[in-house]
Design an enzyme around this catalytic site. Sequence first.
Site, mmCIF file in Angstrom:
data_model
loop_
_atom_site.group_PDB
_atom_site.id
_atom_site.type_symbol
_atom_site.label_atom_id
_atom_site.label_comp_id
_atom_site.label_asym_id
_atom_site.label_seq_id
_atom_site.Cartn_x
_atom_site.Cartn_y
_atom_site.Cartn_z
ATOM 1 N N ASP A 151 65.815 57.931 3.167
ATOM 2 C CA ASP A 151 66.716 58.435 2.610
ATOM 3 C C ASP A 151 66.373 59.657 1.223
ATOM 4 O OD1 ASP A 151 68.598 57.817 3.947
ATOM 5 O OD2 ASP A 151 69.208 56.706 2.250
ATOM 6 N N ASN A 166 68.798 55.903 6.518
ATOM 7 C CA ASN A 166 70.178 56.407 7.637
ATOM 8 C C ASN A 166 70.355 58.018 7.940
ATOM 9 O OD1 ASN A 166 71.054 54.645 5.139
ATOM 10 N ND2 ASN A 166 73.080 55.952 5.856
ATOM 11 N N HIS A 167 70.243 58.134 5.962
ATOM 12 C CA HIS A 167 70.781 60.293 6.140
ATOM 13 C C HIS A 167 69.901 60.521 6.540
ATOM 14 C CE1 HIS A 167 74.015 59.466 3.369
ATOM 15 N NE2 HIS A 167 73.184 58.158 3.006
ATOM 16 N N HIS A 211 64.506 50.619 5.730
ATOM 17 C CA HIS A 211 64.883 51.302 4.769
ATOM 18 C C HIS A 211 65.904 50.004 4.147
ATOM 19 C CE1 HIS A 211 67.624 54.299 2.634
ATOM 20 N NE2 HIS A 211 68.524 54.296 3.210
ATOM 21 N N ARG A 267 73.955 46.630 6.218
ATOM 22 C CA ARG A 267 74.376 45.813 4.738
ATOM 23 C C ARG A 267 74.707 45.078 5.199
ATOM 24 N NH1 ARG A 267 74.310 50.551 1.352
ATOM 25 N NH2 ARG A 267 75.080 52.476 3.281
ATOM 26 N N HIS A 305 68.438 51.932 0.115
ATOM 27 C CA HIS A 305 70.272 51.153 0.688
ATOM 28 C C HIS A 305 70.683 51.085 0.434
ATOM 29 C CE1 HIS A 305 72.246 52.058 4.662
ATOM 30 N NE2 HIS A 305 72.299 50.683 4.424
#
Length: 317
Positions: free
Chosen positions: A51, A84-85, A218, A250, A271
């Site tokens: 990220d 994820n970004h 991540h 998550r 994350h």
Amino acid sequence: MTSDLGDEERLVICIGDVHGYYSKLKNLWCNLKFQTNPSQFNKALIIFLGDYCDKGPDTNKVIDFLIDLPSKYPNQKHVFLLGNHDFGFSAFLGLLPPPCDGSEFKEGWKEYDESIKELEGWYCGEGYEDMHVQGRRWGGKIKIKLNQATGTYFKGSVNSSGPTFESYGVPHGSFDLRNAVPDEHKKFLANLVWFHEEDNVWVENAEGRKKCKLIAVHAGIHREKPVVQQLKLLKSKDTSKPVVDCVHGRENFRDMPQELKEHPTIVVSGHHGRLHINDLRLIIDEMGGHEHRPLAAIILPSMKVIRDTDCSDENKI
């Protein structure tokens, strides 16, 4: 990288989610240098947990900084994980590898309800037909302002990608971003690793020092699924699914899988918007993507946490 330091003397430094905050990254790096032995720092393994983009104002400067590290610190080893970004950013730029199963990216669109597509304002401009779902979400224009989960405001898209577009000098949601991002930045994004394994990493705790294996990813490892299977999927860079669980997940990714408790294994991730140090499960993300929250790192074997906000005369550059 070759080093004359033994495994017990080697520093392994894991740096949390930067999210476009160049000033925080610079200050954290100076604090790490100031608070470690120079010979050890210059030969350390540095793991960035992903990220690098979105939320903060300077994604382009952050990536420039990271690209320059190997030439400025040639005796360090640098690992840059995919977040994820970064996945969404890469998807919008068309940098993701094609699905391993021969399917098309648009198959993943079907996993989302039309109401979600409408709420998130998915990107539907030039090139959208061949875009992974996360690229469409990343480049979209979300219809609501407040993120109920964090109490903060979205910046353009569900990924808060607006500042990333702006850092490259193009309006949010513009396909011109593909031409604005330099080739060396595209290469950096395309080469991000989806996980990293390292042997012979030492940690210190109340019981003394012990040697472990380290897995960096991540989001983490799903606590109830076979670890080997998860790592195999990460190694293959499989983009056939709408989400990559170990990058986007998550709830089930915060704990240590029981399977890894049988042999000393460190699992480190970012994350999750928290600092969590529970034996060998390390989450290093103090929400540095928000303006007034710190960017954090952890140093092994000491387990010492360093932040960009730590006061020292050396952190102003």
